[in-house]
Design an enzyme around this catalytic site. Structure first.
Site, PDB file in Angstrom:
ATOM      1  N   THR A   1       3.306   7.905  25.562  1.00 46.11           N
ATOM      2  CA  THR A   1       4.573   7.678  26.028  1.00 46.11           C
ATOM      3  C   THR A   1       5.257   9.157  25.937  1.00 46.11           C
ATOM      4  O   THR A   1       5.513   9.828  27.066  1.00 46.11           O
ATOM      5  CB  THR A   1       5.381   6.525  25.865  1.00 46.11           C
ATOM      6  OG1 THR A   1       4.797   5.341  25.976  1.00 46.11           O
ATOM      7  CG2 THR A   1       6.786   6.680  26.439  1.00 46.11           C
TER       8      THR A   1
ATOM      9  N   ASP B   1      -3.715   6.735  26.860  1.00 44.16           N
ATOM     10  CA  ASP B   1      -2.729   5.707  26.243  1.00 44.16           C
ATOM     11  C   ASP B   1      -3.335   5.089  24.915  1.00 44.16           C
ATOM     12  O   ASP B   1      -4.623   5.044  24.819  1.00 44.16           O
ATOM     13  CB  ASP B   1      -2.804   4.502  27.216  1.00 44.16           C
ATOM     14  CG  ASP B   1      -1.663   3.679  27.075  1.00 44.16           C
ATOM     15  OD1 ASP B   1      -0.810   3.484  27.624  1.00 44.16           O
ATOM     16  OD2 ASP B   1      -1.991   2.783  26.064  1.00 44.16           O
ATOM     17  N   SER B   2      -2.596   4.828  24.020  1.00 46.46           N
ATOM     18  CA  SER B   2      -3.305   4.705  22.650  1.00 46.46           C
ATOM     19  C   SER B   2      -3.813   3.239  22.654  1.00 46.46           C
ATOM     20  O   SER B   2      -4.823   3.072  21.717  1.00 46.46           O
ATOM     21  CB  SER B   2      -2.389   4.891  21.410  1.00 46.46           C
ATOM     22  OG  SER B   2      -1.440   3.631  21.577  1.00 46.46           O
TER      23      SER B   2
ATOM     24  N   CYS C   1       1.847 -12.444   6.689  1.00 44.13           N
ATOM     25  CA  CYS C   1       3.243 -12.428   6.559  1.00 44.13           C
ATOM     26  C   CYS C   1       3.480 -10.741   6.666  1.00 44.13           C
ATOM     27  O   CYS C   1       2.487 -10.069   6.310  1.00 44.13           O
ATOM     28  CB  CYS C   1       3.698 -12.605   5.232  1.00 44.13           C
ATOM     29  SG  CYS C   1       3.825 -14.347   4.886  1.00 44.13           S
TER      30      CYS C   1
HETATM   31  N1  ASP Z   1       1.383   2.504  25.668  1.00 42.90           N
HETATM   32  C1  ASP Z   1       1.682   3.724  24.917  1.00 42.90           C
HETATM   33  C2  ASP Z   1       0.568   4.188  23.868  1.00 42.90           C
HETATM   34  O1  ASP Z   1       0.633   3.557  22.951  1.00 42.90           O
HETATM   35  C3  ASP Z   1       2.935   3.246  24.308  1.00 42.90           C
HETATM   36  C4  ASP Z   1       3.539   4.211  23.328  1.00 42.90           C
HETATM   37  O2  ASP Z   1       3.160   5.558  23.385  1.00 42.90           O
HETATM   38  O3  ASP Z   1       4.651   4.223  22.843  1.00 42.90           O
HETATM   39  O4  ASP Z   1       0.045   4.777  24.363  1.00 42.90           O
END
Ligand code: ASP
Length: 341
Positions: A15, A59-60, A279
């Site tokens: 993002t 995107d991760s 947990c």
């Molecule tokens: N979907 C995005 C990602 O993990 C979310 C982020 O970057 O915070 O690449």
């Protein structure tokens, strides 16, 4: 020649570097050069910043060990030229990547700081600028000409954490990460408060990169009523090289004989099984309750207070080291990069 620390900023995607496609309304990755144009404040920092980027930022959710290798290559080939590294990464799987990188880079004596953001850099209310600017500032911190941070960390929303202690805990709040079993290493307020006593002290041995991770790991989360047929079918999969078992509370699970027998068989066949708790905080203590005595007797490894993300990464890393079962168990139960207490 400049005496300022040199920092390499590596953009993998996420993002933090995304913009809105105004036709579809969806977020997509943009050209990394624009990221720097969006933050002219970066030029005010007391360090030299160079940038590098994955050819196609991702995107991760698409992150995988091949990209971890690419990241290690980028860091190791530039290792001598820079005093610190900042990795921009999507927050969704950041704790997995950062945990894995912490094992893959042995005897690291420089900072590798992961960061990202919940809102894109161009957004009016973005958290990206603070995260990025402070992450770079921390990577550039020096004391007696040596980096203050000498480990893999994750910076998010005013806190620097040991990366392999973190989990993503919120898809909504700017405070998206937590490190329930280890306090923050640095807190950022009007000043940066460095908690020196908590920092990892690396050995003086030479820097080493491990890229032979074994990814055939089963993550098995227990739940009340999980069918015997499903569990046995999963445990019978030949390709499995290691199992991370997510149990209840302090490492407890069903005492049904079919389950314990199946685990014993798997362990006898040379597949290590690690017990981690479902947990968010606290530690596995096998033998505390009757419901974990059987696991201990079967030879299950205690993950103690490790996160699931670090448990999977450590399993992949140690499976690549070709250790015998006894050594594997004792090395797994030993803190290697500060990942367990
Ligand atoms: N979907 C995005 C990602 O993990 C979310 C982020 O970057 O915070 O690449």
């Amino acid at each position: 020649m400049s005496t300022k620390p040199s920092i390499l900023l590596i953009y993998t995607g996420g993002t933090i570097g995304m913009i809105k496609d105004y036709e579809t309304g969806a977020l997509k990755a943009f050209d990394f050069d624009q990221l720097l144009q969006n933050i002219p404040e970066l030029r005010l920092l007391d360090c030299d910043i160079s940038t590098s980027s994955f050819e196609t930022p991702i995107d991760s959710s698409n992150m995988n060990p091949e990209y971890w290798n690419e990241l290690c290559d980028l860091i190791s080939t530039n290792f001598d030229a820079y005093q610190g590294f900042v990795v921009l990464h999507g927050s969704d799987t950041m704790s997995y990547t950062a945990s894995a990188i912490s094992f893959m880079l042995e005897n690291l004596n420089k900072p590798v700081i992961f960061t990202g953001s919940q809102l894109p850099i161009g957004d009016l209310r973005t958290d990206a600028k603070e995260n990025l600017i402070t992450a770079i500032q921390i990577a550039a911190l020096q004391k007696r000409n040596k980096p203050v941070i000498q480990e893999v960390c994750l910076y998010f929303e005013y806190k620097l954490y040991r990366a392999n202690r973190t989990s993503k805990v919120s898809a909504e709040h700017f405070e998206a990460f937590d490190s329930p079993n280890y306090p923050p290493l640095i807190t950022s307020g009007v000043h940066l408060s460095v908690h020196e006593e908590l920092l990892f002290k690396p050995s003086r041995k030479s820097f080493k990169v491990h890229q032979n991770l074994v990814t055939d790991v089963l993550l098995l989360k227990m739940y009340p009523g999980i069918p015997k047929s499903l569990v046995l079918a999963m445990l019978a999969i030949k390709e499995i090289k290691g199992i991370v078992l997510e149990t209840y509370g302090s490492g407890n699970t069903t005492t049904e004989m079919w389950f314990l027998e199946a685990l014993k068989t798997v362990i006898k066949s040379g597949v290590p099984v690690v017990n981690v708790t479902q947990c968010i905080a606290g530690s596995v203590q096998m033998g505390n309750y009757e419901t974990s005595v059987g696991l201990k007797k079967a030879g299950v490894i205690s993950g103690r207070d490790i996160t699931v993300e670090a448990a999977v990464a450590k399993m992949m890393y140690l499976l690549g080291q070709n250790l015998g079962p006894k050594v594997f168990k004792s090395v797994y139960e030993t803190p290697l990069r500060g990942e367990l207490t």
